[in-house]
Design a protein around this motif. Structure first.
Motif, short mmCIF file in Angstrom:
data_model
loop_
_atom_site.label_atom_id
_atom_site.label_comp_id
_atom_site.label_asym_id
_atom_site.label_seq_id
_atom_site.Cartn_x
_atom_site.Cartn_y
_atom_site.Cartn_z
N UNK A 3 -4.38 11.23 2.97
CA UNK A 3 -4.77 10.56 4.21
C UNK A 3 -3.53 10.34 5.06
N UNK A 4 -3.66 10.65 6.32
CA UNK A 4 -2.56 10.49 7.27
C UNK A 4 -3.01 9.53 8.36
N UNK A 5 -2.19 8.53 8.66
CA UNK A 5 -2.54 7.54 9.67
C UNK A 5 -1.42 7.46 10.69
N UNK A 6 -1.74 7.86 11.92
CA UNK A 6 -0.76 7.82 13.00
C UNK A 6 -0.79 6.46 13.70
N UNK A 7 0.33 6.11 14.28
CA UNK A 7 0.42 4.92 15.11
C UNK A 7 1.56 5.09 16.09
N UNK A 8 1.60 4.22 17.08
CA UNK A 8 2.72 4.22 18.01
C UNK A 8 2.43 4.81 19.38
N UNK A 9 1.24 5.36 19.56
CA UNK A 9 0.90 5.89 20.87
C UNK A 9 0.72 4.78 21.89
N UNK A 10 0.57 5.17 23.14
CA UNK A 10 0.36 4.18 24.18
C UNK A 10 0.56 4.75 25.55
N UNK A 11 0.69 3.84 26.50
CA UNK A 11 0.87 4.18 27.91
C UNK A 11 2.32 3.91 28.29
N UNK A 12 2.97 4.90 28.89
CA UNK A 12 4.37 4.74 29.26
C UNK A 12 4.63 5.47 30.57
N UNK A 22 3.65 8.37 11.23
CA UNK A 22 2.53 8.93 10.46
C UNK A 22 2.75 8.54 9.01
N UNK A 23 1.90 7.66 8.51
CA UNK A 23 2.01 7.19 7.14
C UNK A 23 1.05 7.98 6.25
N UNK A 80 8.07 10.70 15.02
CA UNK A 80 8.36 11.55 16.18
C UNK A 80 8.90 10.65 17.27
N UNK A 81 10.20 10.74 17.48
CA UNK A 81 10.84 9.99 18.56
C UNK A 81 10.73 10.82 19.83
N UNK A 82 10.13 10.25 20.85
CA UNK A 82 9.90 10.97 22.10
C UNK A 82 10.64 10.26 23.23
N UNK A 100 -2.68 21.46 -0.86
CA UNK A 100 -3.62 22.48 -1.30
C UNK A 100 -4.43 23.02 -0.13
N UNK A 101 -4.46 22.26 0.95
CA UNK A 101 -5.11 22.66 2.20
C UNK A 101 -4.50 21.87 3.33
N UNK A 102 -4.96 22.09 4.55
CA UNK A 102 -4.49 21.33 5.70
C UNK A 102 -5.09 19.93 5.69
N UNK A 103 -4.27 18.96 6.04
CA UNK A 103 -4.74 17.60 6.25
C UNK A 103 -4.27 17.14 7.62
N UNK A 104 -5.17 16.43 8.33
CA UNK A 104 -4.88 15.96 9.68
C UNK A 104 -5.14 14.46 9.77
N UNK A 105 -4.35 13.79 10.58
CA UNK A 105 -4.62 12.41 10.91
C UNK A 105 -5.68 12.33 11.99
N UNK A 106 -6.01 11.10 12.38
CA UNK A 106 -7.08 10.89 13.37
C UNK A 106 -6.57 11.03 14.80
N UNK A 107 -5.27 11.04 14.95
CA UNK A 107 -4.69 11.20 16.28
C UNK A 107 -4.36 9.88 16.95
#
Length: 114
Positions: A3-12, A22-23, A80-82, A100-107
């Protein structure tokens, strides 16, 4: 199962910075490929940056010199430092890995205003 959990997005504002995290639900120490992708409305998902277990990185031409990918194996987290964000960086950003296969976070949504 990973399981991959992204965080840190927002409005800038343009020129600003964000750091995405991504944890992973298990140790990433032995995982070779960890990547950040993004998908803007009406566009295909594209690879933004990737990092291998040996530390090698690669970036999309559009983000070279502005984005930095890194990994902390002890925390099972990829970053990911942007910097110097542009309106065209607006997209949903996804973390991805391959075991064993691709895993994706929720975005996580990143919106850059001009």
């Amino acid at each position: 199962q990973v399981q991959l959990v992204e965080s840190g997005g927002g409005l800038v504002q343009a020129g600003g910075s964000l750091r995405l995290s991504c944890a992973a639900s298990l140790s990433i120490r032995s995982i070779n490929f960890l990547g950040w992708y993004r998908q803007a409305p009406g566009k295909q998902r594209e690879l933004v940056a990737a990092i291998r277990s040996g530390g090698n990185t690669n970036y999309a031409d559009s983000v070279k010199g502005r984005f930095t990918i890194s990994r902390d194996n002890a925390k099972s987290t990829v970053y990911l430092q942007m910097n110097s964000l542009k309106p065209e960086d607006t997209a949903v950003y996804y973390c991805m890995t391959i075991t064993n296969r691709d895993y994706w976070g929720q975005g996580t949504q990143v919106t850059v205003t001009s």
